[in-house]
Design a protein around this motif. Sequence first.
Motif, short mmCIF file in Angstrom:
data_model
loop_
_atom_site.label_atom_id
_atom_site.label_comp_id
_atom_site.label_asym_id
_atom_site.label_seq_id
_atom_site.Cartn_x
_atom_site.Cartn_y
_atom_site.Cartn_z
N ASP A 172 79.16 -1.88 96.15
CA ASP A 172 78.28 -1.99 97.32
C ASP A 172 77.28 -0.84 97.40
O ASP A 172 76.11 -1.04 97.76
N LEU A 173 77.74 0.38 97.08
CA LEU A 173 76.95 1.57 97.40
C LEU A 173 76.15 2.16 96.26
O LEU A 173 75.25 2.97 96.49
N ARG A 174 76.43 1.79 95.03
CA ARG A 174 75.69 2.43 93.95
C ARG A 174 74.21 2.05 93.98
O ARG A 174 73.37 2.83 93.52
N LYS A 175 73.86 0.92 94.58
CA LYS A 175 72.45 0.56 94.69
C LYS A 175 71.70 1.48 95.66
O LYS A 175 70.48 1.53 95.66
N HIS A 176 72.47 2.22 96.48
CA HIS A 176 71.89 3.21 97.40
C HIS A 176 71.89 4.61 96.81
O HIS A 176 71.54 5.58 97.50
N GLY A 177 72.32 4.74 95.56
CA GLY A 177 72.40 6.06 94.94
C GLY A 177 73.63 6.84 95.33
O GLY A 177 73.72 8.04 95.07
N GLY A 207 74.65 19.95 109.63
CA GLY A 207 73.37 19.26 109.57
C GLY A 207 73.30 18.10 108.60
O GLY A 207 72.31 17.36 108.59
N LYS A 208 74.32 17.91 107.79
CA LYS A 208 74.31 16.80 106.82
C LYS A 208 75.73 16.58 106.31
O LYS A 208 76.65 17.34 106.65
N LEU A 209 75.89 15.54 105.47
CA LEU A 209 77.19 15.27 104.85
C LEU A 209 76.93 14.70 103.46
O LEU A 209 76.27 13.67 103.31
N VAL A 244 79.37 6.40 106.23
CA VAL A 244 78.56 5.78 105.18
C VAL A 244 77.06 5.99 105.40
O VAL A 244 76.32 6.22 104.44
N ASP A 245 76.59 5.91 106.63
CA ASP A 245 75.15 6.10 106.87
C ASP A 245 74.70 7.50 106.48
O ASP A 245 73.60 7.70 105.96
N GLU A 246 75.57 8.48 106.73
CA GLU A 246 75.22 9.87 106.41
C GLU A 246 75.19 10.11 104.89
O GLU A 246 74.31 10.80 104.39
N ILE A 247 76.16 9.53 104.16
CA ILE A 247 76.16 9.79 102.71
C ILE A 247 75.11 8.94 101.99
O ILE A 247 74.69 9.29 100.89
N LYS A 252 72.14 8.72 103.30
CA LYS A 252 70.98 9.60 103.50
C LYS A 252 70.90 10.67 102.41
O LYS A 252 69.82 11.01 101.95
N THR A 253 72.04 11.21 102.03
CA THR A 253 72.06 12.31 101.05
C THR A 253 72.31 11.83 99.62
O THR A 253 72.39 12.65 98.72
#
Length: 241
Positions: free
Chosen positions: A174-179, A85-87, A129-132, A134-135
């Motif tokens: 790139d990704l740290r701004k997304h948490g 259900g998630k990643l 990337v879209d899944e991580i 999200k979480t």
Amino acid sequence: MSSLRSKVALITGGTKGIGYGIAESLLQCGVYVAVTGRTEKSAKEAAKRLNEFSNDSVHAIGIAADVRDYKSQENAVKQVIAEFGKLDVVIANAGLGHFGSIQDLTIEQWQETIDTNLSGAFYTLKASVDEIIKTKGYYISISSLAGTNFFAGGSAYNASKFGLTGFTQAVMLDLRKHGVKVSTIMPGSVSTHFNGNSPNESDSWKIQSEDIGELVVDLLKMNPRTLPSKIEVRPSMPPSK
């Protein structure tokens, strides 16, 4: 300290060696684990061994997936989501090495090394990337000290691991701004089946796969405000030359 219980991890090349050691360590912390291998047989057998090892309600699944094929990585992520259900955590661990002078290295060996060690890590993250995001999860690549130290006969391997280290560090920005946290682990000599080695007592001085698993757990449990983005790991007492 963050709890890892009920988180979900995908580990490429998780049927043996470093990937398998990471899977064991995560299961011990209550993490649901998906391991991939190039064949369904190897992936399912690894999951079976992991589930025998696990003494918790969490479990592992095995997925046949080739990191050199982006569609295969997309399918692996879809299977993880369908099962759990998630990643939360993605470990880009799959790798191989071809070594030899540039005069002897074949085009096929070069391509397989780059496709597996570098493009494979890109495909793994691109598919997940879209899944991580999200979480607000974690992406970890397993690079090597060969990603910062070059050596004779290592042109393909050095290129792939230098590239992987640089790729992962750029992705971290790139990704740290997304948490999302991003780290690369760069081990030296590890006791695995890499490059035809058969682990034995003479490998006792080397880093063990469970040591890398312990390091991954430490990273995942670290306070969210702190990010060790590049970690070099060496045997503490290598034999004298």
